[in-house]
Design a protein around this motif. Structure first.
Motif, PDB file in Angstrom:
ATOM      1  N   ILE A  36       0.862  -1.174   0.000  1.00 37.35           N
ATOM      2  CA  ILE A  36       0.000   0.000   0.000  1.00 37.35           C
ATOM      3  C   ILE A  36       0.902   1.229   0.000  1.00 37.35           C
ATOM      4  O   ILE A  36       1.641   1.452   0.951  1.00 37.35           O
TER       5      ILE A  36
ATOM      6  N   ASN B 135      -0.378   4.402  -1.153  1.00 32.95           N
ATOM      7  CA  ASN B 135      -1.225   5.578  -0.948  1.00 32.95           C
ATOM      8  C   ASN B 135      -1.194   6.033   0.509  1.00 32.95           C
ATOM      9  O   ASN B 135      -1.505   5.256   1.405  1.00 32.95           O
ATOM     10  N   PRO B 136      -0.800   7.278   0.757  1.00 32.13           N
ATOM     11  CA  PRO B 136      -0.659   7.729   2.155  1.00 32.13           C
ATOM     12  C   PRO B 136      -1.975   7.714   2.928  1.00 32.13           C
ATOM     13  O   PRO B 136      -1.974   7.590   4.143  1.00 32.13           O
ATOM     14  N   HIS B 137      -3.116   7.845   2.216  1.00 32.04           N
ATOM     15  CA  HIS B 137      -4.403   7.873   2.917  1.00 32.04           C
ATOM     16  C   HIS B 137      -4.745   6.527   3.550  1.00 32.04           C
ATOM     17  O   HIS B 137      -5.482   6.471   4.525  1.00 32.04           O
ATOM     18  N   ALA B 138      -4.209   5.451   2.975  1.00 33.62           N
ATOM     19  CA  ALA B 138      -4.608   4.123   3.437  1.00 33.62           C
ATOM     20  C   ALA B 138      -4.137   3.861   4.858  1.00 33.62           C
ATOM     21  O   ALA B 138      -4.772   3.126   5.609  1.00 33.62           O
TER      22      ALA B 138
ATOM     23  N   GLU C 110      -9.080   6.817   8.877  1.00 33.65           N
ATOM     24  CA  GLU C 110     -10.220   6.908   7.966  1.00 33.65           C
ATOM     25  C   GLU C 110     -10.053   5.936   6.797  1.00 33.65           C
ATOM     26  O   GLU C 110     -10.986   5.258   6.390  1.00 33.65           O
ATOM     27  N   GLY C 111      -8.814   5.887   6.267  1.00 39.11           N
ATOM     28  CA  GLY C 111      -8.525   5.002   5.146  1.00 39.11           C
ATOM     29  C   GLY C 111      -8.740   3.553   5.512  1.00 39.11           C
ATOM     30  O   GLY C 111      -9.324   2.771   4.757  1.00 39.11           O
TER      31      GLY C 111
ATOM     32  N   LEU D  18     -11.283   0.845   3.853  1.00 38.73           N
ATOM     33  CA  LEU D  18     -10.840  -0.443   3.313  1.00 38.73           C
ATOM     34  C   LEU D  18     -11.606  -1.593   3.973  1.00 38.73           C
ATOM     35  O   LEU D  18     -12.023  -2.540   3.305  1.00 38.73           O
TER      36      LEU D  18
END
Lengths: 403, 237
Positions: free
Chosen positions: A371, A373-376, A380-381, A385
């Protein structure tokens, strides 16, 4: 053993315990003592989601959710010809390591196997669960356990391959109305030979009776078991007969306490379906029970032998798409005939990730850079998911793939 | 190259003044040409969580709540992983309205990009891993499109019964659309056994490094523009 009983395992934890208490002598509540290897003394301690124990015999409930590493040489021996799902294998190639999560169903089976009285008839476990919840992975974990404890492994990576994508088929010369799958039988024998290469040299594994393949080709009593395997690989014509002989011999040898046998069959319910792609010489499509390779594997899942364990999985995907039954329970998938054959068994359900397992998995993915993507990584990420994938292991892999 | 930039600057100056005139005189005509089903006073929807929170904080929400709002598009989500840039590209990849397939294909390409990078990273010895940066496939795609966008294109203009290929500057939107189009064309031009997403991933990675077919296509076009600079004045004569 227990007589036939109605399968009521829709929500069957209690049922399972009730059954097991009769079959196996329960282990005491203490978990096996863990001996910490020297790797823990390194300057870089392992992250919390990785297990120190890489040997399945030592895995206990406190390891649940952690990842353990399989040695490449063991992976090559066990899973060279299948046995782990393709998507997982690709992931391993990407990560340059084979890491598997230690999960509850596998721990449960291994716990039962540790406390089984092997003088009794072979215990049968049936794995069931929704698609992508880890039936095959659980089997791979248990297979590793069997390998470590020097069980003779009888492993069918995915039984439906024989019936959906047969390599070659021809009418059986000896049995009327039956069809042979000579090349698939050879492939399976090679798989067997590869998985048990460390055991086949054992002098204990010798043939218990004479086997006559033709007038000139005879395997005599007392010959090593490997001779039957070699016979099947070299003489394609007799490969299916060799499998039949091999499995019968293994049953006898186990009964005589000369070896322990673990039988692992994925997609077992296909044996009791009524459709294959295989045709006779008269272009008539036949059911699996008229294919010669079926009967030895159905036979070895019977309870007429001891000193072994049988682990099968039932899967809706095993059927052809039109025949799928939209259920994941053994009763629906095995059908009356199959259920009658397998009963009594210990049902083991594989489930979606728990909160903890999901968290560990995300941490593992982040460490392996799966992963990016920094949001994951944010809370919240993670929530998103978990929601999108429903914490289903396979879905999680798919959802995180483009991130 | 210097002559090309000079050409562009002169053309841009002319086109700017022309556009300004056009805008000034025919505002109504241009806006009605968009054929929107919404009247002009409809505002765009706010669908991102952070934007919405900002509206509440500033108190702007009270005003906006009373203004009629356009319906949100299907691609507007409040997902953490929303990227308007790639969403637009998915629409361009889409054929016959099969958006699900288009999305799968593009996401698969991103997966391939990611996988090749990770595989390279994990096969490095530990001391070299520090220097190796794994780039976000979305970011990489963004960079690739920036590298591929042309600044000039050729348009056929009829003068004296002859069609001349006249170099004209393109605006950002048109250039982006052209870049998308070239990526899709390059990925489709492949052997039957190769998958679209594998080829697309390769093209994106190449273009992000300023190499590959798509970048070459842009450079060829620029070269052609420069060769045809003698016709440039046909644009306004």
């Amino acid at each position: 053993m227990i007589g036939k009983s109605v399968f009521r395992a829709l929500n069957g934890k209690q049922e399972v315990v009730k059954r097991c208490s009769k079959i196996v002598i329960r282990a005491s509540s203490t978990v096996p003592q863990m001996s910490l290897p020297s790797s823990s003394e390194n300057s870089n301690p392992l992250p919390f989601f990785r297990s120190i124990q890489n040997s399945p015999s030592l895995h206990a409930s406190n390891n649940s959710g952690q990842f353990y590493t399989i040695d490449p040489s063991i992976k090559k021996q066990l899973f060279l010809y299948g046995g782990i799902p393709k998507t997982f294998d690709e992931l391993c190639n990407t990560f340059k390591e084979t890491c598997m999560m230690i999960r509850e169903p596998a721990l449960e089976i291994m716990d039962y196997m540790k406390s089984t009285n092997f003088n009794n008839a072979a215990t049968r476990y049936c794995l069931y669960g929704k698609i992508g919840t880890g039936k095959s992975m659980t089997m791979a974990h248990v297979l590793h356990y069997g390998f470590e404890n020097s069980f003779v492994i009888v492993h069918v990576p995915w039984a439906p391959y024989w019936y959906k994508f047969p390599k070659e088929y021809s009418d059986c010369p000896t049995k009327e109305g039956m069809v042979d799958l000579p090349l698939d039988a050879v492939a399976w024998l090679i798989h067997f030979k590869n998985q048990n290469s460390h055991l086949l040299a054992d002098p204990n594994l010798s043939v218990c009776q004479d086997w006559e393949w033709s007038k000139r080709e005879i395997t005599k009593k007392g010959a090593p078991l490997a001779e039957i395997v070699e016979m099947g690989i070299n003489r394609v014509k007799y490969s299916t007969n060799c499998i039949e002989a091999l499995l019968q011999e293994l049953k006898q040898l186990s009964d005589l306490k000369r070896c322990k046998t673990i039988v692992v069959i994925d997609g077992f319910n296909i044996f009791f379906s009524d459709k294959t792609k295989i045709k006779t010489a008269a272009f008539e499509k036949i059911p699996p029970k008229r294919v010669t390779i079926t009967s030895p594997f159905v036979d070895i899942t019977k309870q007429d032998w001891s000193n072994g364990a049988v682990i099968v999985s039932v899967d809706d995907l095993a059927f052809f798409r039109k025949d799928q039954r939209n259920t994941h329970y053994p009763r629906g998938l095995l059908g009356p005939e199959g259920f009658e054959h397998l009963d009594p068994f210990i049902p083991i359900e594989t489930k979606n990730y728990s909160e903890k397992e999901f968290h560990y998995c995300i941490e593992y993915f982040l460490e392996r850079r799966w992963i990016i993507n920094p949001h994951a990584a944010s809370e919240e990420g993670r929530k998103e998911l978990a929601f999108i994938s429903n914490r289903n292991p396979f879905n999680l892999l798919k959802v995180t793939a483009p991130l | 190259m210097s002559s090309l930039t000079k050409l562009i600057s002169t053309l841009a100056r002319v086109s700017d003044t022309k556009l300004a005139l056009l805008n000034h005189s025919n505002v109504q005509i241009i806006s009605s040409a968009k054929m929107s089903q919404y009247p002009k006073y409809f505002i765009d929807p706010t669908f991102r969580n952070d934007e919405l929170n900002a509206l509440y904080e500033t108190g702007e929400v009270k005003e906006k709540a009373l203004v009629p709002c356009r319906a949100a598009l299907t691609e507007h989500t409040s997902s953490e992983f929303y990227s308007s840039f790639t969403r637009k590209f998915i629409n361009h990849v889409m054929r016959k309205g099969n958006k699900q397939l288009a999305r799968e294909v593009v996401e698969k390409a991103f997966e391939v990009i990611k996988k090749t990078q990770i595989q390279k990273y994990h096969s490095l010895p530990p001391e070299k891993k520090v220097d190796f940066t794994i780039r976000d496939p979305h970011e990489l795609f963004h960079q690739a499109v920036i590298n591929v966008k042309p600044i000039m294109v050729l348009t056929p203009i009829k003068r004296g019964g002859v069609r001349y290929q006249v170099p004209v500057p393109v605006d950002d939107l048109q250039a982006t659309i052209l870049a998308y189009k070239w990526f899709i064309e390059a990925s489709k031009d492949k052997e039957r056994t190769v998958r679209f997403y594998n080829k697309l991933a390769k093209e994106i990675m190449d273009a992000a490094n300023n190499t590959g077919r798509v970048v070459k296509k842009k450079l060829d076009l620029h070269k052609q523009c420069e060769a045809n600079r003698a016709y440039a004045h046909y644009r306004w004569n």
